[in-house]
Design a protein around this motif. Sequence first.
Motif, short mmCIF file in Angstrom:
data_model
loop_
_atom_site.label_atom_id
_atom_site.label_comp_id
_atom_site.label_asym_id
_atom_site.label_seq_id
_atom_site.Cartn_x
_atom_site.Cartn_y
_atom_site.Cartn_z
N GLY B 49 118.23 -57.68 23.91
CA GLY B 49 117.81 -56.40 22.13
C GLY B 49 116.58 -55.28 22.54
O GLY B 49 116.43 -54.76 21.96
N TYR B 50 115.83 -55.86 23.35
CA TYR B 50 114.28 -56.05 22.65
C TYR B 50 113.96 -54.63 23.62
O TYR B 50 113.11 -54.62 22.91
CB TYR B 50 113.77 -57.42 23.68
N GLN B 51 114.76 -53.71 24.32
CA GLN B 51 114.36 -53.13 25.00
C GLN B 51 115.83 -51.96 25.76
O GLN B 51 116.67 -52.55 25.84
CB GLN B 51 113.48 -53.34 26.16
N THR B 67 117.96 -51.87 21.60
CA THR B 67 116.95 -51.64 20.67
C THR B 67 117.62 -51.56 18.91
O THR B 67 116.62 -52.27 18.07
CB THR B 67 115.93 -50.86 20.96
N ALA B 68 119.25 -50.27 19.03
CA ALA B 68 119.75 -50.35 17.95
C ALA B 68 120.12 -51.77 17.76
O ALA B 68 120.37 -51.24 15.90
CB ALA B 68 120.38 -49.10 18.51
N MET B 70 120.75 -54.57 15.46
CA MET B 70 119.88 -55.45 14.24
C MET B 70 119.76 -56.84 14.22
O MET B 70 119.31 -57.41 13.90
CB MET B 70 120.01 -54.31 12.97
N ASP B 71 121.35 -57.05 14.43
CA ASP B 71 121.50 -58.79 14.73
C ASP B 71 122.35 -59.08 16.27
O ASP B 71 123.28 -58.29 15.92
CB ASP B 71 122.23 -59.28 13.68
N SER B 75 118.71 -65.48 21.42
CA SER B 75 117.63 -66.13 21.41
C SER B 75 117.07 -66.01 22.18
O SER B 75 117.03 -66.57 23.19
CB SER B 75 117.21 -67.30 20.69
#
Lengths: 217, 283
Positions: B49-51, B67-68, B70-71, B75
């Motif tokens: 979810g980094y991009q 990216t939206a 939030m959790d 890792s």
Amino acid sequence: MKPVLTVIKRNFASNLIALVITILVVLLSTTSSDSSISISRGNYTYLYMLMIPFFIVYVNFNKLIHLNATKKDYFWGSILTYIIAAASTSMVNTFIHLIIDPMNQTQIVINLLELCGWSENGVFVAFFQQFAFLLMLAVFLHVLLSMQSYWYGWLTDAVLVAIICVFVPIQPLRQILVGFFKLIMFNGNALLHISVCLSISMVLVLVGKAVLKRRSI
Amino acid sequence: MIELNQVSKKYQSATVLKNFTLTIEDDGIYCLLGRNGAGKTTLLKSIAGYQNISSGTIRVNGHSISTATMDTGVSHIENFAKHFNLPVKKLIRVAGDLNPRFDYEFAMEMMERFELDAGKKFNRLSLGMKTMVSTIICLASNKSVVLLDEPVLGFDAIMRTEFYDLLVESYSRNPRIIIVSTHIVDEIAKVMQKLIIIDKGTLRFYDTLQEIETKAYSVSGLKQEVEKATKDLHTFGEIQAGGLLTRFIFDLPISQRDHLEIEKLSLQDFFIRMVEKKGGNLS
């Protein structure tokens, strides 16, 4: 709650340089003794609020995420950092206005608390007015800086510059701009002022959340 | 569980991932192989979810990832990841405070085992040591999906061996999906369960090492005889020199024949043949 508190702790630790610069500027600032007017040292405490969003947005975000912080914790941790920083800055400037400024008996000392008309409402209310304004300022900067890597950040910059360039020279538009600054800054009506600043802050927080949701790492 | 469905990622005119579809259901150590620029980092960053991706869907444990999110529950550590310039022990403590599931005990054990100087500030560590700290933080996170992008970069041979031990120990302690991207094929083979080969943004291979050991081989000999012997087999590459031909096969083994040389492919050879220009698609 612990992750959010850790984000706050890291934010303040990274902002130490901003604190040192602010303290140095506050302590070393001088006004010519020939002048009848002196600028209060307390005004320079605002520098801290102007600097911390840079560290939080550009330095801490990636590092916190690399330590497995969630975006959610970063978001709430940053908002709480600004609330604490705004309250502390407001408290320090209020203290300087009440204790340090009156020591200068030879000059008229100008503090933003007076200039903006906040001190007319008493110390306690003035503290809250200043807090609300500083919080809004920091959150605005946070959102603006967070957008800078994206086209909508550049568009916002262009719109802000355009507003200033167009609104300043044209009389009717200038009145609107002046009216806006009277509302958010030079406002003696405490209830209206605090309501407007906190409302804008809340809107900015929502915009900030939307920006964070689009932010790549 | 990771589900990638028709995932594409474009950077302006360049398409880095092309309709990438993959489902990883079981816990295990997965090796992501690919040449430079094959799309490994983009793939891992997208899963974390980094991009955002350009099209398709990514789900981790049933939750949509972008990216939206939030959790994400993922890792991810990339090589040369920047950290706060704190002493190693303090940095690990901060990581523990930021993540309620963090296995602090494991992180401390690993720090001592790899003789990381607890009092040394992060920026003063060597590249290999920095990577080791990042890897320990990532593995100790205890998230359900762990993504390690080129973790052995900057490691010497001893450190690489230690890293594979660390990987196995972390997995035994807490089984989950661990994806490791690397170029050093044969070393990771000792610890991985499944291999994912990506080439030019597409999935080329996804299966176990045992499948490669059983089904991947080369057949060499006179052109006509090789062609005849491998006519109905799945060929993913060939080399021709004069009248001689070598074909690379991924299929059921054939029996030894006169005038034909049949050799099992090493993992390294399998990978090279798979991603070279004329490589085939087995996905």
